[in-house]
Design an enzyme around this catalytic site. Structure first.
Site, mmCIF file in Angstrom:
data_model
loop_
_atom_site.group_PDB
_atom_site.id
_atom_site.type_symbol
_atom_site.label_atom_id
_atom_site.label_comp_id
_atom_site.label_asym_id
_atom_site.label_seq_id
_atom_site.Cartn_x
_atom_site.Cartn_y
_atom_site.Cartn_z
ATOM 1 N N GLU A 1 0.842 -1.215 0.000
ATOM 2 C CA GLU A 1 0.000 0.000 0.000
ATOM 3 C C GLU A 1 0.867 1.252 0.000
ATOM 4 O O GLU A 1 0.629 2.201 -0.748
ATOM 5 C CB GLU A 1 -0.901 0.023 1.244
ATOM 6 C CG GLU A 1 -1.918 -1.100 1.292
ATOM 7 C CD GLU A 1 -1.394 -2.338 2.004
ATOM 8 O OE1 GLU A 1 -0.199 -2.645 1.892
ATOM 9 O OE2 GLU A 1 -2.195 -3.010 2.671
ATOM 10 N N CYS B 1 0.139 1.581 7.337
ATOM 11 C CA CYS B 1 -0.426 1.928 6.020
ATOM 12 C C CYS B 1 -1.714 2.717 6.176
ATOM 13 O O CYS B 1 -1.979 3.658 5.427
ATOM 14 C CB CYS B 1 -0.663 0.675 5.183
ATOM 15 S SG CYS B 1 0.870 -0.049 4.579
HETATM 16 N N1 THU Z 1 2.129 -6.528 3.965
HETATM 17 C C1 THU Z 1 1.678 -5.660 3.012
HETATM 18 O O1 THU Z 1 2.363 -5.376 2.010
HETATM 19 N N2 THU Z 1 0.464 -5.102 3.183
HETATM 20 C C2 THU Z 1 -0.398 -5.426 4.194
HETATM 21 O O2 THU Z 1 -1.499 -4.902 4.221
HETATM 22 C C3 THU Z 1 -0.006 -6.384 5.219
HETATM 23 C C4 THU Z 1 1.391 -6.873 5.156
HETATM 24 C C5 THU Z 1 3.428 -7.170 3.739
HETATM 25 C C6 THU Z 1 4.531 -6.762 4.651
HETATM 26 C C7 THU Z 1 5.436 -7.973 4.565
HETATM 27 O O3 THU Z 1 6.240 -7.880 3.402
HETATM 28 C C8 THU Z 1 4.479 -9.128 4.364
HETATM 29 O O4 THU Z 1 3.270 -8.563 3.900
HETATM 30 C C9 THU Z 1 4.199 -9.950 5.619
HETATM 31 O O5 THU Z 1 3.801 -9.134 6.658
#
Ligand code: THU
Length: 160
Positions: free
Chosen positions: A74, A115
């Site tokens: 995000e 985020c």
């Molecule tokens: N992550 C995201 O990119 N967005 C989310 O809404 C939740 C978590 C990513 C962070 C990390 O690279 C992986 O997911 C595991 O937490």
């Protein structure tokens, strides 16, 4: 004593109930999961934002061996949109994620707290609601505003 009840509205749609615009954004979010760099979590997240002029920008999570240095999908998308199109407000955001086995999650993926905070400021900067679509294979959550995801939030109004 006084009680405050905070209410949020979530519409749940199936894919075939999405508008053409919503579906285009979902497709881009799903595609973005395949550009994720997640060698530590094996959890691939894609985010797509639609700008006021219709441009779609996407991002994916980018991890790092020093774990906190990585960035969620995000924020990758929102910061990229802000840096490339500073005059185009974000109107809509869609998130999709694939699990460690590579399958899209059945439950709608929800953005992390950091985020949500960044998205809240993007919404305030946009001066209008950012609609949020959280993708799950069993249903897509449609939420009318980032504010709904972060009640009682901190923003720059506290700073003055
Ligand atoms: N992550 C995201 O990119 N967005 C989310 O809404 C939740 C978590 C990513 C962070 C990390 O690279 C992986 O997911 C595991 O937490």
């Amino acid at each position: 004593m006084k009680e405050l009840n905070l209410h949020i509205q979530v519409i749940v749609k199936q894919e075939d109930e999405l508008t053409t615009q919503e579906l285009a954004l979902l497709d881009e979010a799903r595609r973005a999961t395949y550009r994720s760099y997640a060698p530590y979590s094996y959890f691939s997240v894609g985010a797509a934002v639609e700008l006021a002029n219709g441009t779609i920008i996407s991002g994916s999570n980018q991890e790092n061996a020093a774990y906190p240095s990585g960035l969620c999908a995000e924020r990758t998308a929102v910061f990229y949109a802000g840096s490339q199109h500073p005059d185009q407000p974000i109107r809509r955001l869609c998130i999709a994620a694939r699990d460690t086995e590579g399958n899209f999650l059945s439950r709608p993926i929800s953005p992390c707290g950091a985020c949500r905070q960044v998205l809240l400021e993007a919404e305030q900067r946009a001066g209008a609601n950012i609609q949020v679509l959280l993708y799950g294979t069993e249903g897509i959550y449609l939420i009318p505003s980032i504010k709904d995801l972060l009640p009682l939030s901190f923003d720059d109004s506290f700073l003055s």
